[in-house]
Design a protein around this motif. Structure first.
Motif, mmCIF file in Angstrom:
data_model
loop_
_atom_site.group_PDB
_atom_site.id
_atom_site.type_symbol
_atom_site.label_atom_id
_atom_site.label_comp_id
_atom_site.label_asym_id
_atom_site.label_seq_id
_atom_site.Cartn_x
_atom_site.Cartn_y
_atom_site.Cartn_z
ATOM 1 N N GLN A 1 34.127 31.401 27.181
ATOM 2 C CA GLN A 1 35.132 31.626 25.973
ATOM 3 C C GLN A 1 36.448 31.819 26.205
ATOM 4 O O GLN A 1 37.380 31.126 25.775
ATOM 5 C CB GLN A 1 34.722 32.761 24.878
ATOM 6 C CG GLN A 1 35.146 32.978 23.888
ATOM 7 C CD GLN A 1 34.792 32.286 22.786
ATOM 8 O OE1 GLN A 1 33.733 31.461 22.661
ATOM 9 N NE2 GLN A 1 35.537 32.472 21.528
ATOM 10 N N ALA A 2 36.696 32.692 27.462
ATOM 11 C CA ALA A 2 38.217 32.925 27.788
ATOM 12 C C ALA A 2 38.872 31.797 28.424
ATOM 13 O O ALA A 2 40.020 31.566 27.890
ATOM 14 C CB ALA A 2 38.179 34.022 28.687
ATOM 15 N N LEU A 4 38.222 28.905 27.436
ATOM 16 C CA LEU A 4 38.509 27.707 26.182
ATOM 17 C C LEU A 4 39.776 28.107 25.435
ATOM 18 O O LEU A 4 40.591 27.240 25.421
ATOM 19 C CB LEU A 4 37.313 27.783 25.614
ATOM 20 C CG LEU A 4 35.927 27.028 25.887
ATOM 21 C CD1 LEU A 4 34.847 26.989 25.126
ATOM 22 C CD2 LEU A 4 35.949 25.418 26.477
ATOM 23 N N ARG A 5 39.957 29.647 25.326
ATOM 24 C CA ARG A 5 41.001 30.086 24.689
ATOM 25 C C ARG A 5 42.472 29.926 25.486
ATOM 26 O O ARG A 5 43.285 29.566 25.122
ATOM 27 C CB ARG A 5 40.874 31.603 24.514
ATOM 28 C CG ARG A 5 39.970 31.839 23.335
ATOM 29 C CD ARG A 5 40.188 33.364 23.023
ATOM 30 N NE ARG A 5 39.576 34.257 24.306
ATOM 31 C CZ ARG A 5 38.339 34.936 24.353
ATOM 32 N NH1 ARG A 5 37.498 34.362 23.382
ATOM 33 N NH2 ARG A 5 38.312 35.444 25.297
ATOM 34 N N ASN A 32 32.635 19.934 23.692
ATOM 35 C CA ASN A 32 32.440 21.450 23.438
ATOM 36 C C ASN A 32 32.748 21.771 22.105
ATOM 37 O O ASN A 32 33.856 21.926 21.836
ATOM 38 C CB ASN A 32 33.218 22.131 24.291
ATOM 39 C CG ASN A 32 32.684 23.633 24.396
ATOM 40 O OD1 ASN A 32 32.975 24.441 23.369
ATOM 41 N ND2 ASN A 32 32.227 24.428 25.340
ATOM 42 N N ARG A 33 31.874 22.050 21.093
ATOM 43 C CA ARG A 33 32.023 22.634 19.930
ATOM 44 C C ARG A 33 32.919 23.758 19.682
ATOM 45 O O ARG A 33 33.753 23.833 18.687
ATOM 46 C CB ARG A 33 30.616 22.754 19.098
ATOM 47 C CG ARG A 33 30.027 21.488 18.780
ATOM 48 C CD ARG A 33 28.888 21.598 17.906
ATOM 49 N NE ARG A 33 27.820 21.230 18.949
ATOM 50 C CZ ARG A 33 26.657 21.616 18.788
ATOM 51 N NH1 ARG A 33 26.081 22.077 17.662
ATOM 52 N NH2 ARG A 33 25.745 21.202 19.927
ATOM 53 N N GLN A 34 32.839 24.761 20.573
ATOM 54 C CA GLN A 34 33.572 25.915 20.649
ATOM 55 C C GLN A 34 34.991 25.732 20.776
ATOM 56 O O GLN A 34 35.875 26.112 20.235
ATOM 57 C CB GLN A 34 33.033 27.019 21.431
ATOM 58 C CG GLN A 34 33.817 28.127 21.565
ATOM 59 C CD GLN A 34 33.642 29.074 20.147
ATOM 60 O OE1 GLN A 34 32.668 29.044 19.456
ATOM 61 N NE2 GLN A 34 34.851 29.831 19.759
ATOM 62 N N LEU A 35 35.292 24.659 21.728
ATOM 63 C CA LEU A 35 36.714 24.160 22.004
ATOM 64 C C LEU A 35 37.292 23.553 20.787
ATOM 65 O O LEU A 35 38.457 24.076 20.312
ATOM 66 C CB LEU A 35 36.802 23.248 23.157
ATOM 67 C CG LEU A 35 38.077 22.572 23.515
ATOM 68 C CD1 LEU A 35 39.100 23.760 23.943
ATOM 69 C CD2 LEU A 35 37.920 21.602 24.673
ATOM 70 N N LYS A 37 36.614 24.094 17.909
ATOM 71 C CA LYS A 37 36.810 25.107 16.709
ATOM 72 C C LYS A 37 37.881 26.133 17.120
ATOM 73 O O LYS A 37 38.586 26.296 16.114
ATOM 74 C CB LYS A 37 35.358 26.144 16.730
ATOM 75 C CG LYS A 37 35.504 27.236 15.673
ATOM 76 C CD LYS A 37 34.031 28.111 15.780
ATOM 77 C CE LYS A 37 34.265 29.155 14.642
ATOM 78 N NZ LYS A 37 33.192 30.298 14.824
ATOM 79 N N LEU A 38 37.976 26.466 18.112
ATOM 80 C CA LEU A 38 39.285 27.019 18.516
ATOM 81 C C LEU A 38 40.538 26.481 18.165
ATOM 82 O O LEU A 38 41.386 27.345 17.755
ATOM 83 C CB LEU A 38 39.026 27.654 20.071
ATOM 84 C CG LEU A 38 38.179 28.729 20.494
ATOM 85 C CD1 LEU A 38 37.980 28.600 22.003
ATOM 86 C CD2 LEU A 38 38.467 29.904 19.829
ATOM 87 N N GLU A 41 41.096 26.468 14.535
ATOM 88 C CA GLU A 41 41.474 27.755 13.956
ATOM 89 C C GLU A 41 42.869 28.288 14.509
ATOM 90 O O GLU A 41 43.572 29.085 13.578
ATOM 91 C CB GLU A 41 40.605 28.957 14.710
ATOM 92 C CG GLU A 41 39.039 28.811 13.951
ATOM 93 C CD GLU A 41 38.068 29.766 14.803
ATOM 94 O OE1 GLU A 41 38.407 30.383 15.475
ATOM 95 O OE2 GLU A 41 36.949 29.889 14.041
#
Length: 93
Positions: A1-2, A4-5, A32-35, A37-38, A41
């Motif tokens: 997560q870090a 990707l942020r 990557n779905r989380q990427l 989303k970030l 957002e």
């Protein structure tokens, strides 16, 4: 997560510095779905252009597949021969 942020932070800083309003993505990590989303957002006024899932292949998976086909064809690399691999393009972009 870090990690990707950090990608999001650096990409958005570059977009701001160069005054762009659209980011075009490519490569395996873009699936990557989380990427995704970030990014959404973090900055909703930019336009994001994401490739389709079929175009976001994982490089490690492609390398492993190539190695498997090579092995099945009777080719194998051991010892120092593994260190002498050269990357060569077999196509055009």
């Amino acid at each position: 997560q870090a990690a990707l942020r950090d990608v999001v932070k650096k990409a958005l800083a570059a977009a701001d510095k160069f005054q762009v309003n659209t980011l075009l993505f490519g490569g395996g990590v873009t699936h990557n779905r989380q990427l995704r989303k970030l990014f959404l957002e973090a900055h909703s006024t930019l336009t994001y252009l994401w490739p389709s899932a079929a175009l976001t292949l994982d490089n490690a998976a492609m390398i492993a597949a190539r190695g498997a086909f090579s092995f099945l064809a009777g080719n194998s690399l051991t010892g120092e021969a593994m260190l002498r691999l050269n990357a060569k393009s077999s196509g055009s972009a």
